[in-house]
Design an enzyme around this catalytic site. Structure first.
Site, PDB file in Angstrom:
ATOM      1  N   ASP A  11      88.024  20.085  84.369  1.00 27.84           N
ATOM      2  CA  ASP A  11      88.673  18.950  85.064  1.00 27.84           C
ATOM      3  C   ASP A  11      88.777  17.762  84.098  1.00 27.84           C
ATOM      4  OD1 ASP A  11      85.884  17.340  86.810  1.00 27.84           O
ATOM      5  OD2 ASP A  11      85.907  18.548  84.969  1.00 27.84           O
ATOM      6  N   ASP A  16      85.008  16.755  79.046  1.00 30.32           N
ATOM      7  CA  ASP A  16      85.722  18.039  79.003  1.00 30.32           C
ATOM      8  C   ASP A  16      86.537  18.141  77.716  1.00 30.32           C
ATOM      9  OD1 ASP A  16      85.506  16.923  81.844  1.00 30.32           O
ATOM     10  OD2 ASP A  16      85.874  19.031  82.274  1.00 30.32           O
ATOM     11  N   VAL A 125      83.369  23.897  83.648  1.00 29.76           N
ATOM     12  CA  VAL A 125      82.754  22.588  83.391  1.00 29.76           C
ATOM     13  C   VAL A 125      83.305  21.540  84.378  1.00 29.76           C
ATOM     14  CG1 VAL A 125      82.148  23.002  80.968  1.00 29.76           C
ATOM     15  CG2 VAL A 125      84.435  22.168  81.548  1.00 29.76           C
ATOM     16  N   HIS A 232      78.504  15.785  78.723  1.00 26.16           N
ATOM     17  CA  HIS A 232      77.766  16.850  79.412  1.00 26.16           C
ATOM     18  C   HIS A 232      78.358  18.245  79.162  1.00 26.16           C
ATOM     19  CE1 HIS A 232      75.646  13.721  81.637  1.00 26.16           C
ATOM     20  NE2 HIS A 232      76.806  13.148  81.820  1.00 26.16           N
ATOM     21  N   ASP A 233      79.674  18.348  79.268  1.00 24.49           N
ATOM     22  CA  ASP A 233      80.309  19.680  79.234  1.00 24.49           C
ATOM     23  C   ASP A 233      80.144  20.383  77.896  1.00 24.49           C
ATOM     24  OD1 ASP A 233      83.096  18.480  81.249  1.00 24.49           O
ATOM     25  OD2 ASP A 233      81.110  19.209  81.810  1.00 24.49           O
TER      26      ASP A 233
END
Ligand code: RIB
Ligand code: CA
Length: 302
Positions: A11, A16, A125, A232-233
């Site tokens: 997303d 991402d 993710v 994070h991803d």
């Protein structure tokens, strides 16, 4: 080296972007598709971003549009304060002319799983809606996926509710279907990804090694916008590339999708009190220095 077939379900999303960038920089992957889902922005925007990110990074692969809302509730308003209204921090990318795949995301996941003869790995993710729909629509899919490595959930704190992480919170019933599918699962939870910070100053320095000006400018803009926030991803992708970058424990993980207070929480049975068999390899530690090295190596590939 035999390339590993993967699909990134995403997303985009500032972090991402870097996850896709790291996957594309790794020679060992055959990115069979990038499938999009609503989450950081509405699905038309995340799909636009995926097309333009693929163009910018020179990724030649299918881009398939997926779900615009969760299975059990209307789409949650995107966290524009986190990723901007356009999902990538208001950064404007050169527009791709590539057409979105004729198939929907869940159909592409199945199509590529059939072609990969059991070797396909999924790296979701974002919210797990597309994967869940694919599992419902194609009951034999669960036997065709080698492994799913998700960025999502948490053994401890959340970022949407006290104990609920965004990707699970945005569609907990979808997560429930994925976590009960029996497919080998790895969970890069928020408690771990929060440790994987590459400071903005470090990224600025690393970006000097990027030869492609458009890529360098985008990296610099995104890093500045997300200043000193973990991407994070990237942790999910890095762990698929270099499994020993993390430590893991096999736990039973269930998804809360009924209670309002803990909606979207991953209930990780770290004390083995449920007596239920483990269904997930949960990240319990992460080598942040190795993460930074992979980040720097990634930059040099563009
Ligand atoms: O909680 C972090 C996750 O939510 C990341 O995937 C980020 O992109 C957002 O989707
Ligand atoms: Ca994401």
């Amino acid at each position: 080296m035999e390339k590993r077939p993967i699909i990134i379900d995403t997303d985009p999303g500032c972090d991402d972007f870097f996850a896709i960038m790291m996957a594309a920089a790794y020679e060992g992957f055959d990115i069979r598709a990038i499938t999009t889902v609503a989450g950081n922005a509405v699905v038309d925007v995340t799909t636009r971003n995926a097309l333009d990110i693929a163009k910018l990074l020179g990724i030649k692969t299918r881009i398939a549009k997926g779900a615009g809302s969760a299975m059990m509730h209307p789409f949650d308003e995107p966290a524009a304060f986190v990723h901007g209204l356009n999902g990538i921090g208001q950064v404007v990318l050169p527009r791709s002319e590539q057409k979105v795949d004729e198939m929907k995301a869940w159909d592409v996941i199945y199509d590529e799983a059939c072609k990969a003869d059991g070797q396909l790995e999924l790296i979701p993710v974002g919210p797990l809606t597309n994967v869940a729909i694919a599992l419902l629509k194609y009951p034999d899919l669960k036997d065709k996926i080698k492994r799913i490595t998700i960025m999502g959930g948490s053994t401890t704190i959340g970022n949407c509710l006290p104990y609920s992480e965004a990707n699970i919170f945005h569609d907990p019933y979808a997560a429930h279907l994925v976590f009960t599918s029996g497919i080998p699962l790895v969970m890069a939870g928020l408690d771990i990804t929060l440790t994987a910070l590459v400071p903005t100053d470090d990224i600025m320095k690393m970006s000097e090694d990027i030869k492609n000006k458009a890529v360098r400018d985008t990296v610099v803009q995104l890093a500045k916008i997300r200043g000193n926030e973990p991407f994070h991803d990237v942790v999910a992708v890095a762990s698929v590339i270099k499994e020993d970058i993390a430590e893991y424990k096999d736990y039973n993980v269930e998804i809360e999708y009924k209670s309002p207070l803990t909606y979207g929480r991953t209930i990780v049975d770290t004390t083995f009190t449920t007596g239920k068999a483990p269904n997930c390899r949960v990240m319990t530690g992460y080598n942040v220095e190795a993460h930074k090295t992979m980040f720097a190596d990634m930059m040099r590939k563009y």
